[in-house]
Design a protein around this motif. Structure first.
Motif, mmCIF file in Angstrom:
data_model
loop_
_atom_site.group_PDB
_atom_site.id
_atom_site.type_symbol
_atom_site.label_atom_id
_atom_site.label_comp_id
_atom_site.label_asym_id
_atom_site.label_seq_id
_atom_site.Cartn_x
_atom_site.Cartn_y
_atom_site.Cartn_z
ATOM 1 N N LEU A 68 0.828 -1.196 0.000
ATOM 2 C CA LEU A 68 0.000 0.000 0.000
ATOM 3 C C LEU A 68 0.869 1.256 0.000
ATOM 4 O O LEU A 68 0.573 2.225 -0.689
ATOM 5 C CB LEU A 68 -0.920 -0.001 1.224
ATOM 6 N N ARG A 69 1.973 1.217 0.737
ATOM 7 C CA ARG A 69 2.904 2.359 0.731
ATOM 8 C C ARG A 69 3.420 2.599 -0.686
ATOM 9 O O ARG A 69 3.493 3.743 -1.140
ATOM 10 C CB ARG A 69 4.069 2.103 1.682
ATOM 11 N N GLU A 70 3.774 1.529 -1.380
ATOM 12 C CA GLU A 70 4.272 1.671 -2.756
ATOM 13 C C GLU A 70 3.199 2.247 -3.671
ATOM 14 O O GLU A 70 3.486 3.105 -4.525
ATOM 15 C CB GLU A 70 4.746 0.323 -3.274
ATOM 16 N N ALA A 71 1.969 1.800 -3.494
ATOM 17 C CA ALA A 71 0.881 2.291 -4.343
ATOM 18 C C ALA A 71 0.613 3.773 -4.083
ATOM 19 O O ALA A 71 0.373 4.554 -5.020
ATOM 20 C CB ALA A 71 -0.381 1.468 -4.096
ATOM 21 N N LEU A 72 0.666 4.175 -2.835
ATOM 22 C CA LEU A 72 0.480 5.588 -2.500
ATOM 23 C C LEU A 72 1.615 6.439 -3.058
ATOM 24 O O LEU A 72 1.394 7.546 -3.568
ATOM 25 C CB LEU A 72 0.387 5.757 -0.984
ATOM 26 N N THR A 73 2.824 5.908 -2.983
ATOM 27 C CA THR A 73 3.977 6.622 -3.535
ATOM 28 C C THR A 73 3.824 6.814 -5.044
ATOM 29 O O THR A 73 4.162 7.867 -5.592
ATOM 30 C CB THR A 73 5.276 5.851 -3.231
ATOM 31 N N ALA A 74 3.283 5.798 -5.722
ATOM 32 C CA ALA A 74 3.059 5.901 -7.166
ATOM 33 C C ALA A 74 2.031 6.978 -7.487
ATOM 34 O O ALA A 74 2.171 7.715 -8.469
ATOM 35 C CB ALA A 74 2.611 4.545 -7.710
ATOM 36 N N CYS A 75 1.001 7.111 -6.652
ATOM 37 C CA CYS A 75 -0.004 8.158 -6.864
ATOM 38 C C CYS A 75 0.634 9.547 -6.757
ATOM 39 O O CYS A 75 0.324 10.449 -7.544
ATOM 40 C CB CYS A 75 -1.115 8.032 -5.825
ATOM 41 N N VAL A 76 1.524 9.695 -5.780
ATOM 42 C CA VAL A 76 2.196 10.980 -5.605
ATOM 43 C C VAL A 76 3.099 11.288 -6.799
ATOM 44 O O VAL A 76 3.171 12.424 -7.270
ATOM 45 C CB VAL A 76 2.991 10.991 -4.287
ATOM 46 N N GLU A 77 3.777 10.281 -7.287
ATOM 47 C CA GLU A 77 4.669 10.493 -8.425
ATOM 48 C C GLU A 77 3.891 10.912 -9.667
ATOM 49 O O GLU A 77 4.342 11.785 -10.437
ATOM 50 C CB GLU A 77 5.472 9.223 -8.700
ATOM 51 N N VAL A 99 9.709 16.532 -3.068
ATOM 52 C CA VAL A 99 8.372 16.924 -2.627
ATOM 53 C C VAL A 99 7.726 15.911 -1.685
ATOM 54 O O VAL A 99 6.616 16.138 -1.202
ATOM 55 C CB VAL A 99 7.437 17.155 -3.840
ATOM 56 N N GLU A 100 8.392 14.796 -1.419
ATOM 57 C CA GLU A 100 7.820 13.800 -0.509
ATOM 58 C C GLU A 100 8.926 12.934 0.068
ATOM 59 O O GLU A 100 10.020 12.882 -0.465
ATOM 60 C CB GLU A 100 6.776 12.938 -1.222
ATOM 61 N N GLY A 101 8.588 12.274 1.191
ATOM 62 C CA GLY A 101 9.542 11.367 1.828
ATOM 63 C C GLY A 101 8.928 10.013 2.099
ATOM 64 O O GLY A 101 9.287 9.341 3.074
ATOM 65 N N LEU A 102 8.001 9.605 1.251
ATOM 66 C CA LEU A 102 7.216 8.394 1.498
ATOM 67 C C LEU A 102 8.054 7.116 1.521
ATOM 68 O O LEU A 102 7.722 6.171 2.242
ATOM 69 C CB LEU A 102 6.125 8.269 0.435
ATOM 70 N N LYS A 103 9.119 7.079 0.762
ATOM 71 C CA LYS A 103 9.920 5.853 0.700
ATOM 72 C C LYS A 103 10.804 5.670 1.932
ATOM 73 O O LYS A 103 11.101 4.542 2.325
ATOM 74 C CB LYS A 103 10.781 5.854 -0.565
ATOM 75 N N TRP A 155 3.774 17.073 5.329
ATOM 76 C CA TRP A 155 2.401 16.914 4.832
ATOM 77 C C TRP A 155 2.461 16.859 3.308
ATOM 78 O O TRP A 155 2.732 17.861 2.645
ATOM 79 C CB TRP A 155 1.551 18.080 5.308
ATOM 80 N N VAL A 156 2.191 15.701 2.741
ATOM 81 C CA VAL A 156 2.191 15.507 1.288
ATOM 82 C C VAL A 156 0.751 15.540 0.799
ATOM 83 O O VAL A 156 -0.075 14.725 1.213
ATOM 84 C CB VAL A 156 2.856 14.167 0.902
ATOM 85 N N SER A 157 0.447 16.490 -0.066
ATOM 86 C CA SER A 157 -0.912 16.628 -0.595
ATOM 87 C C SER A 157 -0.923 16.523 -2.121
ATOM 88 O O SER A 157 -1.924 16.848 -2.757
ATOM 89 C CB SER A 157 -1.520 17.962 -0.166
ATOM 90 N N MET A 158 0.168 16.065 -2.674
ATOM 91 C CA MET A 158 0.312 15.996 -4.121
ATOM 92 C C MET A 158 -0.155 14.623 -4.612
ATOM 93 O O MET A 158 0.629 13.694 -4.813
ATOM 94 C CB MET A 158 1.784 16.248 -4.488
ATOM 95 N N PHE A 159 -1.474 14.506 -4.798
ATOM 96 C CA PHE A 159 -2.049 13.257 -5.297
ATOM 97 C C PHE A 159 -3.483 13.529 -5.725
ATOM 98 O O PHE A 159 -4.063 14.569 -5.387
ATOM 99 C CB PHE A 159 -2.018 12.147 -4.232
#
Length: 225
Positions: A68-77, A99-103, A155-159
């Motif tokens: 799920l983390r990977e899928a969310l990261t893909a949405c942000v990308e 712009v994000e630190g999800l990984k 706070w990442v809102s880029m999706f």
């Protein structure tokens, strides 16, 4: 006043230092963890935030599944690429920003606006706006609590909200508002990252504080006449 609710000059100074040191973090130390007690203290601080009509319109989903983390990261990308395209001449400059630190962050907390519970108190004329303001208050508490724990929070809102909502299996009426990245950092930015990167300068306070009326606003009849 009960003495326990009075703060000393030193405590007041510490608070303002904390506020000034808060940063929206993007660079995290990979492989680190947040202690359970630390996370609980931070969440409790968020829980104690003010909300209009005591509606508490926010929900947090702790992301534990690696897929799920990977899928969310893909949405942000995907949105990062779309934002770059929309920026035109500043596209390349934007793509150099982190712009994000999800990984790399230790924890991801998905920030969700819950379905409207019908609260009217304080919201009759600004129902949606006051719900969003209440969510913002909660995140600010999380930010300050994370900072005093010497942890970074971003706070990442880029999706695309609908895509993230589907991944999180949100019910009708709920909306994803952010992916909060929490974890250890090597250092805290000495100033907002976008300022350090030359992207944007913050406006001075004296340009954002007015008295009585909006400057250069439309002429109106004097109050009371």
């Amino acid at each position: 006043m009960n003495p326990q609710y009075r703060f000393s000059a030193a405590e007041q100074s510490n608070f303002y230092e904390l506020v000034g040191a808060r940063r929206d973090c993007r660079h995290f130390k990979p492989g680190e963890q947040v202690e359970a007690a630390q996370l609980q203290r931070i969440l409790q601080a968020g829980y104690q935030s003010p909300s209009v009509g005591l509606m508490q319109p926010w929900r947090l989903l702790r992301i534990a599944d690696a897929g799920l983390r990977e899928a969310l990261t893909a949405c942000v990308e995907l949105e990062r690429q779309a934002t770059a395209a929309a920026l035109g001449p500043r596209s390349d400059e934007f793509m150099r920003l982190k712009v994000e630190g999800l990984k790399d962050c230790a924890e991801i907390l998905a920030l969700v606006l819950a379905p409207d519970d019908g609260t009217v108190f304080g919201r009759r004329t600004l129902a949606a706006e006051m719900a969003l303001a209440s969510v913002g208050c909660m995140v600010q508490n999380l930010w300050l609590a994370a900072r005093v724990e010497n942890l970074g929070l971003g706070w990442v809102s880029m999706f695309e909200p609908a895509e993230v909502g589907a991944l999180l299996r949100l019910p009708a009426g709920a909306q994803a508002l952010g992916l909060l990245c929490l974890g250890a950092v090597d250092e805290f930015y000495p100033a907002p990252m976008l300022t350090l990167e030359g992207w944007r300068e913050p406006r001075p306070l004296d340009q954002m504080m007015y008295t009585d009326y909006w400057p250069d606003g439309p002429e109106r009849t004097s109050h009371g006449n």
